[in-house]
Design an enzyme around this catalytic site. Structure first.
Site, PDB file in Angstrom:
ATOM      1  N   HIS A 188       0.837  -1.194   0.000  1.00 38.57           N
ATOM      2  CA  HIS A 188       0.000   0.000   0.000  1.00 38.57           C
ATOM      3  C   HIS A 188       0.880   1.255   0.000  1.00 38.57           C
ATOM      4  O   HIS A 188       1.969   1.265   0.573  1.00 38.57           O
ATOM      5  CB  HIS A 188      -0.899   0.039   1.233  1.00 38.57           C
ATOM      6  CG  HIS A 188      -1.696  -1.207   1.438  1.00 38.57           C
ATOM      7  ND1 HIS A 188      -2.625  -1.666   0.536  1.00 38.57           N
ATOM      8  CD2 HIS A 188      -1.703  -2.108   2.458  1.00 38.57           C
ATOM      9  CE1 HIS A 188      -3.167  -2.787   0.983  1.00 38.57           C
ATOM     10  NE2 HIS A 188      -2.620  -3.072   2.141  1.00 38.57           N
ATOM     11  N   GLU A 231      -1.273  -0.250   8.431  1.00 41.59           N
ATOM     12  CA  GLU A 231      -2.211  -1.131   9.114  1.00 41.59           C
ATOM     13  C   GLU A 231      -1.488  -1.960  10.174  1.00 41.59           C
ATOM     14  O   GLU A 231      -0.257  -1.974  10.247  1.00 41.59           O
ATOM     15  CB  GLU A 231      -2.897  -2.057   8.111  1.00 41.59           C
ATOM     16  CG  GLU A 231      -1.938  -2.991   7.380  1.00 41.59           C
ATOM     17  CD  GLU A 231      -2.595  -3.711   6.211  1.00 41.59           C
ATOM     18  OE1 GLU A 231      -2.926  -4.895   6.369  1.00 41.59           O
ATOM     19  OE2 GLU A 231      -2.766  -3.092   5.142  1.00 41.59           O
ATOM     20  N   HIS A 288       3.255  -7.528   1.901  1.00 39.21           N
ATOM     21  CA  HIS A 288       2.654  -8.344   2.956  1.00 39.21           C
ATOM     22  C   HIS A 288       1.483  -9.157   2.420  1.00 39.21           C
ATOM     23  O   HIS A 288       0.912  -8.848   1.375  1.00 39.21           O
ATOM     24  CB  HIS A 288       2.144  -7.447   4.092  1.00 39.21           C
ATOM     25  CG  HIS A 288       1.047  -6.529   3.657  1.00 39.21           C
ATOM     26  ND1 HIS A 288       1.296  -5.331   3.016  1.00 39.21           N
ATOM     27  CD2 HIS A 288      -0.313  -6.635   3.728  1.00 39.21           C
ATOM     28  CE1 HIS A 288       0.153  -4.733   2.741  1.00 39.21           C
ATOM     29  NE2 HIS A 288      -0.854  -5.509   3.146  1.00 39.21           N
ATOM     30  N   ARG A 339      -1.400  -4.995  -6.096  1.00 40.17           N
ATOM     31  CA  ARG A 339      -1.176  -6.440  -6.049  1.00 40.17           C
ATOM     32  C   ARG A 339       0.165  -6.769  -6.697  1.00 40.17           C
ATOM     33  O   ARG A 339       0.407  -6.440  -7.864  1.00 40.17           O
ATOM     34  CB  ARG A 339      -2.330  -7.142  -6.755  1.00 40.17           C
ATOM     35  CG  ARG A 339      -2.495  -8.608  -6.437  1.00 40.17           C
ATOM     36  CD  ARG A 339      -3.743  -9.185  -7.116  1.00 40.17           C
ATOM     37  NE  ARG A 339      -4.953  -8.643  -6.533  1.00 40.17           N
ATOM     38  CZ  ARG A 339      -6.023  -8.285  -7.243  1.00 40.17           C
ATOM     39  NH1 ARG A 339      -6.010  -8.390  -8.563  1.00 40.17           N
ATOM     40  NH2 ARG A 339      -7.090  -7.815  -6.641  1.00 40.17           N
TER      41      ARG A 339
END
Length: 318
Positions: A100, A118, A175, A195
Site C-alpha cells: 500500500h 495497518e 505483505h 497487487r
C-alpha cells in the site's frame, strides 16, 4: 446527543480467498462461504457500517462523522475523512501479496485522502500458517528484476503466525496473510491496494487477476524495514491493558477484562471490538450487554464508562 455507545453492524465483502469462519467464530450471518472480510468499524464509502442504536439508528458511521462532528470532538477541518477502518479477515486461502502507498503518494497519484498503514491481531491460525512480511531485495533495481522475472520464493519473507500475534505493517511493506489465518485489522481508512503476486489465480471468467507491479515497485520500501516499537502493560481495576502500538496514525490496545473496571475516554473517541467473552458496558446509568463479535464507538459525548465481565477486546483510536 449520545449518552451511550454507538453500536455498529458489520459490512461483509466477498473475496476469492474468503471462507466461512466469520460465521463459525463470530456467529455472523454471512452472505456466502467466500466471505473474506467484515468491515466492522467503517466510515469508508466502499462499505460504511450501519449504526444500530440511539438517535442515529439506521444511519451510517460516515453520516455521523460528516453531520455530527461533536460525537468525535471534531471542531475544525470538517471535510477530512474518518481516519480509521477496522476489519476482520478470514483467509481460507492465501491472500494476494500486496503493498500500500503512503499518504503523499495516495493524495498525489490516487487523489485519495489516506495511504494505508495497518496492523493485525491474529485471532485464529491453523498449524503451520504463515504470513508474508517484507522482501529480500537490496535495491529497487533488484526488486524490479526479481518481480518481473517471477522469482517469488526468493523475493518474499515469510514468518509463522499463531493466535495472539501482533504485526505492524507500515505503508510500503510487502505483505499478505496466508491460508488458515483470521485477523482483526486496524488501518487507515483507505482501500488502495497494489497487487504484487496472486499465485496465478484467475477470476470467474478465467482471466488472470490484475497485478500492479509498476506501482508496487514504486511504493515499496527498499530494503525491507521492521519498525521498532515498545509494548507496555498496565493494570486498571480488573482490566489488564496491553498497548500493542502507538504510532502516527493509530494507537491500539489489547484489553483483558476479568471483572468490573471504570475507564476514562482519553482520546477524541475510541473504537472497541469484542473478540472473546461477554460483558456489559455502563454509561450514564444505562447498561448495554456486549458479546464476542460486537463492535462500537465511545463518542466524545461520554467521558467515563464502566465495563464488567470476562472478555477480551481490541481497542483503538487515532
Amino acid at each position: 446527543m449520545y449518552n451511550e455507545p454507538i453500536f455498529l453492524k458489520p459490512v461483509f465483502q466477498e473475496r476469492i480467498w474468503g471462507g466461512d469462519k466469520l460465521k463459525s467464530i463470530f456467529n455472523y450471518n454471512i452472505p456466502n462461504d467466500k466471505t473474506g472480510e467484515a468491515w466492522v468499524i467503517s466510515a469508508h464509502e466502499n462499505g460504511p457500517s450501519q449504526i444500530t442504536n440511539g438517535p442515529l439508528a439506521n444511519k451510517t458511521l460516515k453520516d455521523a462523522w460528516e453531520k455530527h462532528p461533536e460525537l468525535f470532538n471534531k471542531t475544525t477541518g470538517h471535510n477530512e475523512a474518518y481516519p480509521l477502518l477496522v476489519k476482520i479477515l478470514d483467509a481460507n486461502d492465501n491472500l494476494s501479496i500486496q503493498v500500500h502507498p503512503d499518504d503523499k503518494y495516495a493524495q498525489e497519484i490516487e487523489n485519495e485522502p489516506y495511504g494505508k498503514t495497518e496492523c493485525w491481531y491474529v485471532l485464529d491460525a491453523e498449524e503451520g500458517a504463515e504470513i508474508v512480511f517484507g522482501h529480500h531485495a537490496n535495491s529497487k533495481a533488484q526488486l524490479e528484476e526479481m518481480a518481473k522475472t517471477g522469482q517469488w520464493e526468493q523475493l518474499f519473507r515469510r514468518i509463522p503466525a499463531k493466535k495472539g500475534d501482533f504485526v505492524y505493517v507500515p505503508s510500503g511493506t510487502i505483505h499478505a496473510i496466508g491460508a488458515g489465518i483470521v485477523i482483526l485489522e486496524t488501518q487507515q481508512s483507505s482501500d488502495i491496494t497494489y497487487r504484487v503476486y496472486d499465485y496465478d489465480r484467475t477470476d470467474d471468467e478465467g482471466n488472470p487477476r490484475e497485478l500492479h507491479l509498476d506501482s508496487s515497485i514504486e511504493v515499496t520500501t527498499v530494503p525491507h524495514q521492521v519498525a521498532d516499537f515498545e509494548q507496555t502493560e498496565t493494570k486498571q481495576d480488573n482490566l489488564m491493558i496491553k498497548k500493542l502500538i502507538e504510532e502516527q496514525y493509530f494507537t491500539v490496545y489489547h484489553w483483558n477484562l476479568t471483572g468490573l473496571s471504570r475507564s476514562t475516554r482519553k482520546a477524541d473517541f475510541i473504537q472497541l471490538s469484542m473478540i472473546e467473552g461477554e460483558a456489559e458496558i455502563i454509561t450514564n446509568g444505562k447498561s448495554f450487554s456486549i458479546k464476542k463479535g460486537d463492535h462500537f464507538v465511545i463518542p466524545a459525548t461520554i467521558d467515563t464508562f464502566e465495563i464488567n465481565g470476562t472478555a477480551e477486546l481490541i481497542v483503538s483510536h487515532p
